[in-house]
Motif scaffolding. Structure first.
Motif, PDB file in Angstrom:
ATOM      1  N   ARG A   3       4.620 -16.789  23.096  1.00 19.76           N
ATOM      2  CA  ARG A   3       5.800 -17.360  23.768  1.00 19.76           C
ATOM      3  C   ARG A   3       6.764 -16.227  24.095  1.00 19.76           C
ATOM      4  O   ARG A   3       7.061 -15.411  23.216  1.00 19.76           O
ATOM      5  N   GLN A   4       7.204 -16.161  25.346  1.00 21.86           N
ATOM      6  CA  GLN A   4       8.040 -15.047  25.803  1.00 21.86           C
ATOM      7  C   GLN A   4       7.318 -13.726  25.541  1.00 21.86           C
ATOM      8  O   GLN A   4       7.949 -12.706  25.229  1.00 21.86           O
ATOM      9  N   ALA A   5       5.998 -13.742  25.648  1.00 22.68           N
ATOM     10  CA  ALA A   5       5.169 -12.593  25.273  1.00 22.68           C
ATOM     11  C   ALA A   5       5.088 -11.573  26.401  1.00 22.68           C
ATOM     12  O   ALA A   5       4.021 -11.310  26.968  1.00 22.68           O
ATOM     13  N   THR A   6       6.239 -10.999  26.725  1.00 21.18           N
ATOM     14  CA  THR A   6       6.312  -9.917  27.690  1.00 21.18           C
ATOM     15  C   THR A   6       7.039  -8.753  27.047  1.00 21.18           C
ATOM     16  O   THR A   6       7.798  -8.929  26.072  1.00 21.18           O
ATOM     17  N   VAL A   7       6.830  -7.578  27.603  1.00 21.29           N
ATOM     18  CA  VAL A   7       7.526  -6.407  27.080  1.00 21.29           C
ATOM     19  C   VAL A   7       9.034  -6.597  27.191  1.00 21.29           C
ATOM     20  O   VAL A   7       9.785  -6.306  26.246  1.00 21.29           O
ATOM     21  N   GLU A   8       9.486  -7.113  28.323  1.00 20.38           N
ATOM     22  CA  GLU A   8      10.922  -7.240  28.554  1.00 20.38           C
ATOM     23  C   GLU A   8      11.584  -8.174  27.545  1.00 20.38           C
ATOM     24  O   GLU A   8      12.616  -7.829  26.939  1.00 20.38           O
ATOM     25  N   ARG A   9      11.002  -9.359  27.334  1.00 17.29           N
ATOM     26  CA  ARG A   9      11.622 -10.322  26.412  1.00 17.29           C
ATOM     27  C   ARG A   9      11.520  -9.836  24.965  1.00 17.29           C
ATOM     28  O   ARG A   9      12.419 -10.049  24.148  1.00 17.29           O
ATOM     29  N   LEU A  50      11.469  -6.662  24.004  1.00 16.83           N
ATOM     30  CA  LEU A  50      12.442  -5.591  23.827  1.00 16.83           C
ATOM     31  C   LEU A  50      13.867  -6.130  23.723  1.00 16.83           C
ATOM     32  O   LEU A  50      14.694  -5.565  22.984  1.00 16.83           O
ATOM     33  N   GLU A  51      14.169  -7.205  24.428  1.00 21.71           N
ATOM     34  CA  GLU A  51      15.507  -7.804  24.303  1.00 21.71           C
ATOM     35  C   GLU A  51      15.781  -8.187  22.853  1.00 21.71           C
ATOM     36  O   GLU A  51      16.859  -7.899  22.302  1.00 21.71           O
ATOM     37  N   ARG A  52      14.814  -8.844  22.244  1.00 20.72           N
ATOM     38  CA  ARG A  52      14.974  -9.246  20.846  1.00 20.72           C
ATOM     39  C   ARG A  52      15.012  -8.018  19.930  1.00 20.72           C
ATOM     40  O   ARG A  52      15.870  -7.908  19.051  1.00 20.72           O
ATOM     41  N   ALA A  53      14.070  -7.113  20.120  1.00 14.99           N
ATOM     42  CA  ALA A  53      13.981  -5.938  19.246  1.00 14.99           C
ATOM     43  C   ALA A  53      15.271  -5.126  19.290  1.00 14.99           C
ATOM     44  O   ALA A  53      15.780  -4.681  18.249  1.00 14.99           O
ATOM     45  N   ARG A  54      15.804  -4.887  20.476  1.00 13.46           N
ATOM     46  CA  ARG A  54      17.028  -4.094  20.587  1.00 13.46           C
ATOM     47  C   ARG A  54      18.215  -4.786  19.932  1.00 13.46           C
ATOM     48  O   ARG A  54      19.077  -4.130  19.328  1.00 13.46           O
ATOM     49  N   ALA A  55      18.260  -6.110  20.019  1.00  9.62           N
ATOM     50  CA  ALA A  55      19.346  -6.845  19.364  1.00  9.62           C
ATOM     51  C   ALA A  55      19.253  -6.693  17.849  1.00  9.62           C
ATOM     52  O   ALA A  55      20.276  -6.537  17.169  1.00  9.62           O
ATOM     53  N   TYR A  56      18.046  -6.708  17.313  1.00  9.84           N
ATOM     54  CA  TYR A  56      17.874  -6.587  15.864  1.00  9.84           C
ATOM     55  C   TYR A  56      18.209  -5.169  15.385  1.00  9.84           C
ATOM     56  O   TYR A  56      18.825  -4.997  14.324  1.00  9.84           O
ATOM     57  N   VAL A  57      17.815  -4.169  16.164  1.00 11.44           N
ATOM     58  CA  VAL A  57      18.154  -2.791  15.798  1.00 11.44           C
ATOM     59  C   VAL A  57      19.665  -2.581  15.862  1.00 11.44           C
ATOM     60  O   VAL A  57      20.253  -1.934  14.988  1.00 11.44           O
TER      61      VAL A  57
END
Length: 259
Positions: free
Chosen positions: A143-149, A151-158
């Motif tokens: 689900r939302q299995a794209t690089v862009e989506r 990375l949005e989540r990953a960058r928010a967590y970092v």
């Protein structure tokens, strides 16, 4: 070496995941400097499906038992076993381990990333030295299995304080390179079905987890032993009873005694 520095080596950190004391002792005896837990293995060993916060009590018991091991321990805590960020932070800090793995899904569904952002921020306030590995489940659930989506989540967590990002699921090499190049934190993946540890390192991956694979392989091996014997084969080679017993005896002697 510190647990964080193990994520900064030329070859990715291979993190084996234990489901009980004996599996953790075997990993330590094999020379692994860090060991993780597996929520699936812990839940399944107790007869429960993974997820739904089923692994909490088993995780607590295993962590308590393994603190005496001379290795870095990182703990899979599903989604933190709570919706309350401060409660999650208190639980994580109370584990007194090197790291945790916390995911952005619940009951098999992705949650709004702000939910995990709040939990990560609370954890880092209460336990700033704890290595927080934020798991992004986009590829895992498809689900939302794209690089862009992703990375949005990953960058928010970092940005919230996560020390690493875990993206489980089978991911194409090109996507892996984009993910590792797009986030300023070590990227963790599961052991890949076609890429070696060195090849994953060349793609920028800094940590590779076995996840529940060893537990599932152990169950398969146990069935194979029984069926082979039933069908007339000779017993397979295995670590002797006496060697494993001695390992357990030594482990008990190293544990601090209450009182």
């Amino acid at each position: 070496m510190t647990f964080k520095s193990l994520h900064q080596q030329p070859v990715p950190l291979l993190l084996p995941n234990a489901w009980d004391v004996s599996s953790a002792l075997a990993y330590a005896a094999a020379g692994f400097p860090a060991i993780g837990t597996t929520s699936f293995g812990l839940a399944a060993a107790g007869g429960r499906p993974d997820g739904g916060r089923a692994s909490q009590q088993a995780t607590l018991a295993l962590v308590e038992a393994l603190r005496a091991l001379p290795v870095h321990l990182t703990v899979d805590i599903e989604d933190g076993y709570s919706d309350d960020p401060e409660g999650v932070a208190a639980f994580a800090a109370g584990l007194r381990v090197a790291g945790i793995n916390i995911e952005d899904s619940a009951d098999g569904e992705l949650v709004d990333p702000v939910v995990l952002v709040a939990k990560i921020a609370a954890i880092k306030r209460q336990a700033p030295e704890l290595f927080v590995n934020a798991r992004v489940d986009t590829y895992w659930f498809g689900r939302q299995a794209t690089v862009e989506r992703t990375l949005e989540r990953a960058r928010a967590y970092v940005a919230a304080g996560a020390d690493g990002v875990f993206v489980p699921g089978t991911i194409a090499p090109a996507d892996l390179r984009s993910l590792t190049g797009g986030v300023e934190a070590p990227v963790n993946v599961l052991a890949h079905p076609t890429l070696t540890l060195s090849e994953l390192g060349e793609l920028g991956v800094r940590r590779v987890s076995t996840g529940s694979l060893p537990y599932r392989a152990a169950v398969d091996a146990a069935v194979r032993v029984a069926t082979d014997l039933r069908d007339g084969a000779t017993p397979p080679a295995a670590t002797s009873y006496h060697a494993m017993q001695e390992r357990l005896v030594r482990f008990q002697e190293t544990k601090p005694h209450e009182g």
